[in-house]
Design a protein around this motif. Sequence first.
Motif, mmCIF file in Angstrom:
data_model
loop_
_atom_site.group_PDB
_atom_site.id
_atom_site.type_symbol
_atom_site.label_atom_id
_atom_site.label_comp_id
_atom_site.label_asym_id
_atom_site.label_seq_id
_atom_site.Cartn_x
_atom_site.Cartn_y
_atom_site.Cartn_z
ATOM 1 N N ILE A 251 6.230 6.430 4.331
ATOM 2 C CA ILE A 251 7.746 6.628 3.895
ATOM 3 C C ILE A 251 8.382 5.585 4.629
ATOM 4 N N MET A 252 8.056 5.473 6.007
ATOM 5 C CA MET A 252 9.186 4.862 6.722
ATOM 6 C C MET A 252 8.752 3.186 6.527
ATOM 7 N N PHE A 253 7.497 2.781 6.271
ATOM 8 C CA PHE A 253 7.036 1.357 5.747
ATOM 9 C C PHE A 253 8.118 1.145 4.407
ATOM 10 N N ASP A 254 7.901 2.090 3.662
ATOM 11 C CA ASP A 254 8.520 1.737 2.167
ATOM 12 C C ASP A 254 9.782 1.545 2.225
ATOM 13 N N GLU A 255 10.801 2.209 3.083
ATOM 14 C CA GLU A 255 12.265 2.065 3.432
ATOM 15 C C GLU A 255 12.413 0.726 4.193
ATOM 16 N N PHE A 256 11.757 0.549 5.491
ATOM 17 C CA PHE A 256 12.064 -0.364 6.381
ATOM 18 C C PHE A 256 11.405 -1.766 6.061
ATOM 19 N N ARG A 257 9.967 -1.679 5.286
ATOM 20 C CA ARG A 257 9.377 -2.947 4.954
ATOM 21 C C ARG A 257 9.078 -3.987 6.412
ATOM 22 N N GLU A 258 8.855 -3.113 7.520
ATOM 23 C CA GLU A 258 8.577 -3.825 8.809
ATOM 24 C C GLU A 258 7.167 -3.325 9.011
ATOM 25 N N PRO A 259 6.401 -4.360 9.764
ATOM 26 C CA PRO A 259 4.969 -4.126 9.818
ATOM 27 C C PRO A 259 4.767 -3.044 10.932
ATOM 28 N N ALA A 260 5.747 -2.851 11.785
ATOM 29 C CA ALA A 260 5.649 -1.873 12.912
ATOM 30 C C ALA A 260 5.308 -0.386 12.027
ATOM 31 N N TYR A 261 5.538 -0.460 10.862
ATOM 32 C CA TYR A 261 5.706 1.022 10.202
ATOM 33 C C TYR A 261 4.443 1.317 9.401
ATOM 34 N N ALA A 262 3.588 -0.013 9.244
ATOM 35 C CA ALA A 262 2.738 0.017 8.040
ATOM 36 C C ALA A 262 1.467 0.803 8.621
ATOM 37 N N PRO A 263 0.985 1.793 7.833
ATOM 38 C CA PRO A 263 -0.118 2.619 8.213
ATOM 39 C C PRO A 263 -1.360 1.822 8.762
ATOM 40 N N PRO A 264 -2.242 1.784 9.764
ATOM 41 C CA PRO A 264 -3.348 1.010 9.991
ATOM 42 C C PRO A 264 -4.392 1.379 9.317
ATOM 43 N N PRO A 265 -5.122 0.430 8.936
ATOM 44 C CA PRO A 265 -6.424 0.754 8.030
ATOM 45 C C PRO A 265 -7.124 2.011 8.522
ATOM 46 N N LEU A 266 -7.465 2.092 9.918
ATOM 47 C CA LEU A 266 -8.263 3.068 10.121
ATOM 48 C C LEU A 266 -7.641 4.622 10.050
ATOM 49 N N LEU A 267 -6.296 4.662 10.058
ATOM 50 C CA LEU A 267 -5.715 6.023 10.001
ATOM 51 C C LEU A 267 -5.886 6.294 8.367
ATOM 52 N N LYS A 268 -5.719 5.448 7.522
ATOM 53 C CA LYS A 268 -5.929 5.733 5.983
ATOM 54 C C LYS A 268 -7.449 6.024 5.959
ATOM 55 N N ARG A 269 -8.208 5.453 6.301
ATOM 56 C CA ARG A 269 -9.779 5.759 6.122
ATOM 57 C C ARG A 269 -10.093 7.192 6.679
ATOM 58 N N MET A 270 -9.379 7.505 7.930
ATOM 59 C CA MET A 270 -9.717 8.843 8.557
ATOM 60 C C MET A 270 -9.256 9.953 7.771
#
Length: 291
Positions: A255-274
């Motif tokens: 949700i935060m990445f969608d709004e800010f479009r900044e890499p700092a908020y992008a979910p890391p691949p490991l988080l998604k996989r877990m």
Amino acid sequence: MSDQPWGYRMQIKTVGVVGCGLMGSGIAQVCAAAGYKTIVREVDETFLRKGLGRIKKFLEDGVAKGKVTPEARDATLVRLTGTTTTDALKDCDLVIEAIVENLDEKRRTYAALDPLVKDHTIFLSNTSSLCITELASTTKRPDRFGGLHFFNPVPLMKLVEVIRALTTSDDTYQTVFTFAQSLGKEPITAPDRPGFIVNRLLVPYLLDAIRAYENGLGTLEDIDKGMTLGCGYPMGPFTLLDFVGLDTTYYIANIMFDEFREPAYAPPPLLKRMVLAGQLGRKSGQGFYKY
Ligand code: CAA
Ligand code: NAD
């Protein structure tokens, strides 16, 4: 409940809480402990039993630690009712929604409640990252809508963030701020921006810790130890991620990445996989650590 200048106690007697998960159970507990008749709704009996069980255990532990008197425990439980129906919330003066961090699910919840409750009823969301103005705009009471963001574990964390939607009336804002104080909390006013104040700073830190770990910065234990012993944080980032819930963190990051479009908020691949693997942290028995 303490006496308040503008007589809001006349208005808020009964509080509804939607969702009795990690946060909803804590919110229902502190509302009932503060003297409000509290009705908490879950999707089914299994989730409801689990949530109410969490509240009872917390109060029992509090008694064992000498932090809660047996009388206060009993009085809290007497004021608390669990339900699986939306109808049971119809007499609430204020409803706090604490369901999964998903816009459509939250919208559906408010749509079901809106025609049932009284005209003066205030809706509050405990969302971590969704837009309060957007949630408010989906209801018939955008002026009687706000954000009330608690922290985990709710009975122990003093802070709450009070968030005004663009449409929140002054009366609603004042009532909510005073209501938060009546729960024994320290409210701060936060803007209606993703993450408000605390998650705006905390979430990039937690996501960065995952990225750093993926890039070989150190072991989970050493990174956690570094931040607890080196910075005095009560929990290291991975202990805290497991505590918050990796699913909830993942939803917030998106949700935060969608709004800010900044890499700092992008979910890391490991988080998604877990999250896809069902490793959600303490609540599922496994996250970065095993429980
Ligand atoms: N009933 C009453 N009091 C209790 C209790 C209970 N069941 N259990 C513990 N307590 C009391 C203890 O007696 C103790 O009181 P004193 O300070 O007076 O001694 C205090 O609560 C702390 O308890 P513990 O000593 O048992 O535990 P701790 O020192 O390990 O602290 C903690 C536990 C408060 C959770 C601490 O680890 C902490 O602050 N962790 C970080 C939590 C955090 O960062 N939360 C925010 C998450 S982000 C969020 O919520 C926002 C979002 O949108 C994702
Ligand atoms: P959780 O998964 O522990 O609990 C959510 C609960 O809501 C589940 O028990 C689910 O069955 C229930 N639910 C879902 N739809 C429902 C409905 N229509 N009616 C009633 N119950 C319903 O999640 P959580 O950690 O308690 O998070 C809840 C909300 O609080 C989210 O918006 C989250 O962003 C926010 N929040 C979480 C934290 C945290 O540290 N976990 C901190 C602050 C805010």
